[in-house]
Write a protein that holds these residues in place. Sequence first.
Motif, PDB file in Angstrom:
ATOM      1  N   ILE B  55       0.800  -1.412  -0.055  1.00 37.70           N
ATOM      2  CA  ILE B  55       0.085  -0.173   0.018  1.00 37.70           C
ATOM      3  C   ILE B  55       1.006   1.390   0.070  1.00 37.70           C
ATOM      4  CG2 ILE B  55      -1.753   1.234   1.457  1.00 37.70           C
ATOM      5  CD1 ILE B  55      -2.734  -1.015  -0.034  1.00 37.70           C
ATOM      6  N   VAL B  56       1.819   1.129   0.790  1.00 41.20           N
ATOM      7  CA  VAL B  56       2.575   2.493   1.065  1.00 41.20           C
ATOM      8  C   VAL B  56       3.538   2.744  -0.128  1.00 41.20           C
ATOM      9  CG1 VAL B  56       4.451   3.577   2.610  1.00 41.20           C
ATOM     10  CG2 VAL B  56       2.663   2.446   3.615  1.00 41.20           C
ATOM     11  N   PHE B  57       4.072   1.706  -0.740  1.00 41.61           N
ATOM     12  CA  PHE B  57       4.980   1.963  -1.808  1.00 41.61           C
ATOM     13  C   PHE B  57       4.370   1.992  -3.267  1.00 41.61           C
ATOM     14  CE2 PHE B  57       9.502   2.735  -0.669  1.00 41.61           C
ATOM     15  CZ  PHE B  57       9.436   2.478   0.752  1.00 41.61           C
ATOM     16  N   VAL B  58       2.875   1.712  -3.045  1.00 45.20           N
ATOM     17  CA  VAL B  58       2.207   1.648  -4.573  1.00 45.20           C
ATOM     18  C   VAL B  58       1.583   2.941  -4.545  1.00 45.20           C
ATOM     19  CG1 VAL B  58       0.750   0.683  -6.026  1.00 45.20           C
ATOM     20  CG2 VAL B  58       2.376  -0.731  -5.161  1.00 45.20           C
ATOM     21  N   TRP B  59       0.506   2.964  -3.690  1.00 47.09           N
ATOM     22  CA  TRP B  59      -0.342   4.036  -3.699  1.00 47.09           C
ATOM     23  C   TRP B  59       0.139   5.300  -3.069  1.00 47.09           C
ATOM     24  CZ3 TRP B  59      -3.142   2.469  -7.454  1.00 47.09           C
ATOM     25  CH2 TRP B  59      -3.366   1.129  -7.385  1.00 47.09           C
ATOM     26  N   ILE B  60       1.192   5.331  -2.432  1.00 46.07           N
ATOM     27  CA  ILE B  60       1.767   6.583  -1.809  1.00 46.07           C
ATOM     28  C   ILE B  60       3.064   6.939  -2.483  1.00 46.07           C
ATOM     29  CG2 ILE B  60       2.480   7.968   0.144  1.00 46.07           C
ATOM     30  CD1 ILE B  60       0.582   5.751   2.052  1.00 46.07           C
ATOM     31  N   ALA B  61       4.182   6.228  -2.251  1.00 51.93           N
ATOM     32  CA  ALA B  61       5.315   6.458  -2.665  1.00 51.93           C
ATOM     33  C   ALA B  61       5.328   6.624  -4.541  1.00 51.93           C
ATOM     34  CB  ALA B  61       6.297   5.732  -2.362  1.00 51.93           C
ATOM     35  N   VAL B 359      -0.502  12.549  -0.106  1.00 53.42           N
ATOM     36  CA  VAL B 359       0.895  12.250  -0.349  1.00 53.42           C
ATOM     37  C   VAL B 359       1.465  12.831   0.961  1.00 53.42           C
ATOM     38  CG1 VAL B 359       2.939  12.545  -1.304  1.00 53.42           C
ATOM     39  CG2 VAL B 359       1.108  11.712  -2.648  1.00 53.42           C
ATOM     40  N   LEU B 360       1.389  14.101   1.132  1.00 55.76           N
ATOM     41  CA  LEU B 360       2.027  14.814   2.218  1.00 55.76           C
ATOM     42  C   LEU B 360       1.575  14.242   3.561  1.00 55.76           C
ATOM     43  CD1 LEU B 360       2.312  18.532   1.028  1.00 55.76           C
ATOM     44  CD2 LEU B 360       4.326  17.021   1.090  1.00 55.76           C
ATOM     45  N   THR B 361       0.359  13.842   3.687  1.00 53.25           N
ATOM     46  CA  THR B 361      -0.313  13.355   4.949  1.00 53.25           C
ATOM     47  C   THR B 361       0.469  12.010   5.138  1.00 53.25           C
ATOM     48  OG1 THR B 361      -2.349  14.563   4.156  1.00 53.25           O
ATOM     49  CG2 THR B 361      -2.283  13.018   6.103  1.00 53.25           C
ATOM     50  N   ASN B 362       0.557  11.116   4.287  1.00 56.23           N
ATOM     51  CA  ASN B 362       0.902   9.905   4.494  1.00 56.23           C
ATOM     52  C   ASN B 362       2.397   9.524   4.342  1.00 56.23           C
ATOM     53  OD1 ASN B 362      -1.704   9.133   5.286  1.00 56.23           O
ATOM     54  ND2 ASN B 362      -2.371   9.108   3.165  1.00 56.23           N
ATOM     55  N   ALA B 363       3.117  10.485   3.583  1.00 58.14           N
ATOM     56  CA  ALA B 363       4.293  10.109   3.151  1.00 58.14           C
ATOM     57  C   ALA B 363       5.263   9.481   4.311  1.00 58.14           C
ATOM     58  CB  ALA B 363       5.284  11.247   2.720  1.00 58.14           C
ATOM     59  N   PHE B 381      16.181  -0.776   8.118  1.00 58.25           N
ATOM     60  CA  PHE B 381      17.069   0.581   7.992  1.00 58.25           C
ATOM     61  C   PHE B 381      16.821   1.171   9.377  1.00 58.25           C
ATOM     62  CE2 PHE B 381      18.148  -0.064   3.743  1.00 58.25           C
ATOM     63  CZ  PHE B 381      16.998  -0.769   3.158  1.00 58.25           C
ATOM     64  N   GLY B 382      16.489   0.805  10.428  1.00 54.32           N
ATOM     65  CA  GLY B 382      16.124   1.318  11.608  1.00 54.32           C
ATOM     66  C   GLY B 382      15.032   2.450  11.604  1.00 54.32           C
ATOM     67  N   THR B 383      14.422   2.317  10.620  1.00 54.25           N
ATOM     68  CA  THR B 383      13.279   3.520  10.613  1.00 54.25           C
ATOM     69  C   THR B 383      11.637   2.881  10.913  1.00 54.25           C
ATOM     70  OG1 THR B 383      12.798   3.087   8.110  1.00 54.25           O
ATOM     71  CG2 THR B 383      14.517   4.771   8.879  1.00 54.25           C
ATOM     72  N   ALA B 384      11.905   1.691  11.712  1.00 54.81           N
ATOM     73  CA  ALA B 384      10.565   1.023  11.711  1.00 54.81           C
ATOM     74  C   ALA B 384       9.644   1.772  12.683  1.00 54.81           C
ATOM     75  CB  ALA B 384      10.826  -0.450  12.047  1.00 54.81           C
ATOM     76  N   ASN B 385      10.249   2.403  13.698  1.00 54.28           N
ATOM     77  CA  ASN B 385       9.658   3.028  14.676  1.00 54.28           C
ATOM     78  C   ASN B 385       9.292   4.738  14.518  1.00 54.28           C
ATOM     79  OD1 ASN B 385       8.903   0.736  16.106  1.00 54.28           O
ATOM     80  ND2 ASN B 385      10.971   0.771  16.792  1.00 54.28           N
ATOM     81  N   ILE B 386       9.414   5.108  13.320  1.00 53.25           N
ATOM     82  CA  ILE B 386       9.128   6.472  13.058  1.00 53.25           C
ATOM     83  C   ILE B 386       7.945   6.645  12.997  1.00 53.25           C
ATOM     84  CG2 ILE B 386       9.503   8.417  11.240  1.00 53.25           C
ATOM     85  CD1 ILE B 386      12.153   7.459  10.889  1.00 53.25           C
ATOM     86  N   ALA B 387       7.039   7.546  13.784  1.00 47.97           N
ATOM     87  CA  ALA B 387       5.844   7.699  13.891  1.00 47.97           C
ATOM     88  C   ALA B 387       5.080   8.446  12.829  1.00 47.97           C
ATOM     89  CB  ALA B 387       5.346   8.486  15.376  1.00 47.97           C
ATOM     90  N   TRP B 388       3.954   8.382  12.778  1.00 51.33           N
ATOM     91  CA  TRP B 388       3.181   9.046  11.561  1.00 51.33           C
ATOM     92  C   TRP B 388       3.137  10.475  11.725  1.00 51.33           C
ATOM     93  CZ3 TRP B 388      -1.166  11.743  11.975  1.00 51.33           C
ATOM     94  CH2 TRP B 388      -1.789  12.446  10.975  1.00 51.33           C
ATOM     95  N   GLN B 389       3.527  11.185  10.937  1.00 51.91           N
ATOM     96  CA  GLN B 389       3.159  12.785  11.010  1.00 51.91           C
ATOM     97  C   GLN B 389       3.035  13.453   9.808  1.00 51.91           C
ATOM     98  OE1 GLN B 389       6.372  14.945  12.844  1.00 51.91           O
ATOM     99  NE2 GLN B 389       7.612  14.725  11.085  1.00 51.91           N
ATOM    100  N   PRO B 390       2.324  14.205   9.613  1.00 53.96           N
ATOM    101  CA  PRO B 390       1.809  14.864   8.154  1.00 53.96           C
ATOM    102  C   PRO B 390       3.265  15.800   8.034  1.00 53.96           C
ATOM    103  CG  PRO B 390       0.335  15.664   9.832  1.00 53.96           C
ATOM    104  CD  PRO B 390       1.254  14.534  10.513  1.00 53.96           C
ATOM    105  N   MET B 391       3.512  15.869   6.712  1.00 55.59           N
ATOM    106  CA  MET B 391       4.698  16.503   6.179  1.00 55.59           C
ATOM    107  C   MET B 391       4.041  17.771   5.378  1.00 55.59           C
ATOM    108  SD  MET B 391       6.923  13.655   5.130  1.00 55.59           S
ATOM    109  CE  MET B 391       8.430  13.314   6.089  1.00 55.59           C
ATOM    110  N   LEU B 392       4.988  18.869   5.698  1.00 55.20           N
ATOM    111  CA  LEU B 392       4.835  20.186   4.866  1.00 55.20           C
ATOM    112  C   LEU B 392       3.611  20.763   4.904  1.00 55.20           C
ATOM    113  CD1 LEU B 392       7.122  19.323   1.988  1.00 55.20           C
ATOM    114  CD2 LEU B 392       7.663  20.798   3.922  1.00 55.20           C
ATOM    115  N   ILE B 393       2.761  20.596   6.030  1.00 52.86           N
ATOM    116  CA  ILE B 393       1.264  20.635   5.928  1.00 52.86           C
ATOM    117  C   ILE B 393       1.049  22.408   5.563  1.00 52.86           C
ATOM    118  CG2 ILE B 393      -0.675  20.928   7.434  1.00 52.86           C
ATOM    119  CD1 ILE B 393      -0.169  18.244   5.926  1.00 52.86           C
TER     120      ILE B 393
END
Lengths: 327, 445
Positions: B55-61, B359-363, B381-393
């Motif tokens: 889902i993340v790499f097809v419909w978002i990235a 995209v900015l919301t879910n990136a 890659f050590g990024t598994a626990n990065i929490a969701w946050q909207p970007m560049l809102i």
Amino acid sequence: MKRSELIARVLILAGSLLAVGVPIYLWSQTPLVHAQMSEDGGWSPDVIKADVGEPLHLKLTSDDVVHGFAVGQMDMESLTVAPGKVTEITLTFDKPGIYTFYCTRWCGVNHWRMRGAIEVSGSSAQPDVVSVPLYVSLNLDIDAPHEALVLPEAPSSPMRGQELAKTLDLAAINNTDFYRSNSPYQAYVQLSSTSLTDIQKWDVVSSIWQSNTTPEQLANGEQLYRQNCAACHGENGAGDGAFADDIAAAGDASMESMTGAMESMMQTPADFTDPKRMVGASPAILQGKILRGGMGTGMPMWGSIFTEEQIWDLVAYLYSFQFEYEN
Amino acid sequence: MLMSRVELTRSRWIKSLLINRYPQLAVFIMMLVGYIFAILAGLIGTPVGSHNFSIVFVWIAWWAILILIAVPFFGRGWCAVCPIPLPGEWLQRGAVLAPPDKKPKWLNLRVPKMFRNIWLQNISFLLLALFSSVLLTTPNITGIVLAAMLFAAIGLSTVFERRAFCRYLCPVGGFIGLYSQTSPIELRIKDKQTCAACKDKPCYHGSAAGYGCPWDVFPGGLTKNTYCGLCMECIRTCPYDNIAVNMRPFSADLAKPSTRMDEAFKAFIMLGSAMIYAGVLLGPWGILKDAAYNVGTGAWFIYALVFLTIIFGILPGFFLLSLLNKTNAAPFKQRFTSLSTALIPLGLMFWVAFSLSFVLTNASYIFAALSDPLGLGWNVFGTANIAWQPMLISVLAPAQTLALVGGLIWSARTAQKAAHEVRVSSLPVIVYCFVTTSIMLWLLL
């Protein structure tokens, strides 16, 4: 075929096979316990096998909403099981038997049904002695109505009752055995030989109840109540918790039957602020109801989840909706 | 040459990079492996969409890169690297690199004339669109759809000639082709006379140096980007070095509007679905989301009906009204199709504005999905626990407004040029664009 073509084909095949094989292999090596809302299947697997003394390493994930995990009658912090993430825990069991694990985060109307079993096999040093619950040994019918014939007309004050109690000989009734086996109403009846007014008698009764309760018990009971009971029974015990509407809605359907009214009433969570039911209920009856659940309602059974001590703590807390215990 | 064009292939290193099969193959292998992994992740990974690679790499990235970069700037650039046709094409060609000595015997049927248009692509896009609420959030559905497209492409390659899936069925290819007309990159011949004098036309039929155009395009006749997939075969086969990749002004192709109904309706499909998604997926109306998600219920049927009515009835219907001026004008079909090209830049910007939002919301989910693609508890890659946050809102609303207003201006200019050709006033179409843009602005902001 040219060499470059051969190498290219090998690379493509290898890449494709790895892209298929590696995830499947790694996935098969990672047995997960999946949490789902009860309506969608609950825990999967819901029976886990373990051996006495051997650490049981579990990896849990949720497939929908936030759930929690804890094992009944074990002293442990409950674990949050988050959607799409994996939480790990290692459990070790001293005694064989069937342990119940359950969801500890309100996840829906059927949250309490989210339970599974850990079957621990092996032999233990000492066999457990199991005793029957108090209501069974007292031969009490926990499904029968238990309404008090006389109710306090005003909120009882344990503080006033304590003062009054000093003038009376309450040895026969102010002890743990009596407290656990009798309802406040039955204690009130025991005071009929005294010259106290009704209100005063209720004050004394509430002071007896308070003296059989410690602040630690109340604090424990409150925490257990908030985590496990409040969603249906309400924060303030009035049977108006967040899920009370859904439970009552399930009962509305039974309005079509002859005894519709009675059945739908039975579906709403009990109101602990109602003196009619509480004052006529002994701690033994309340313990029985918590242990076994049912009673033709959606009340879950907690016998495999709470320890006996935890249930007494809860029971003590329930009476605080009737009697104004001092902090 | 007309307008200002910069021939990129004049640079030796650009040209050799494009012609050399090895860099292209390297990209192909990466894409194919990623695609297969996405299918696996969808089928066996966590059912929680936000934590699943598929889902993340097809419909978002991938979608973000497609609609924000690849299409506006490289036209059919994605088609040039897409893995879906590759296994089928390799089977069909009997080779992965240069043409083999012995060609395998497949049916190589020509796609029947009835299907040689983009109506099937319009339908396949609509099918995905009607199920999008479920498709875009449910990993195993995404896995199944990705696998289905791969197998469809392989199957079609063994029956039909060239890239039948890409040209006539792919749901994404329909709009990539339409919008590629706006891109600043093109592949064109350098000199017409050279092509006229060429006997064998190896650009179309293939040769020892390369394969005939898999897109069933005659490069000598290419005047628009719509159907050229930038695969570079014709540059490899042309014995006269007569084919170039140029940089050119945006939307140069729209100066020659198409007169095809299937393309015109594609423009309406894209415009309408962007507006509907903005309302249903990004709007505050829970009842719409429920209707869109609960496939098979009565509410969903009503949603599907309204969706189709907007796209095939309301939007083209109002557009028709802006073409009713008949005095001295070109025939109706020509008016309709050429003026609908104004909806191409408009639709593209609608999709850019809409996509920016989710995209900015879910990136930020990309980080977790990268380290734990299957939701098994990995942390590669050590990024598994990065929490969701909207970007560049803070940038979002201004960017969307810019995109939509820019799109309106762009479409107005396109309308003016097209209207001039068919001898009608462009004003009604511009008003139409203005009204739809206002609705989109209201829905998004």
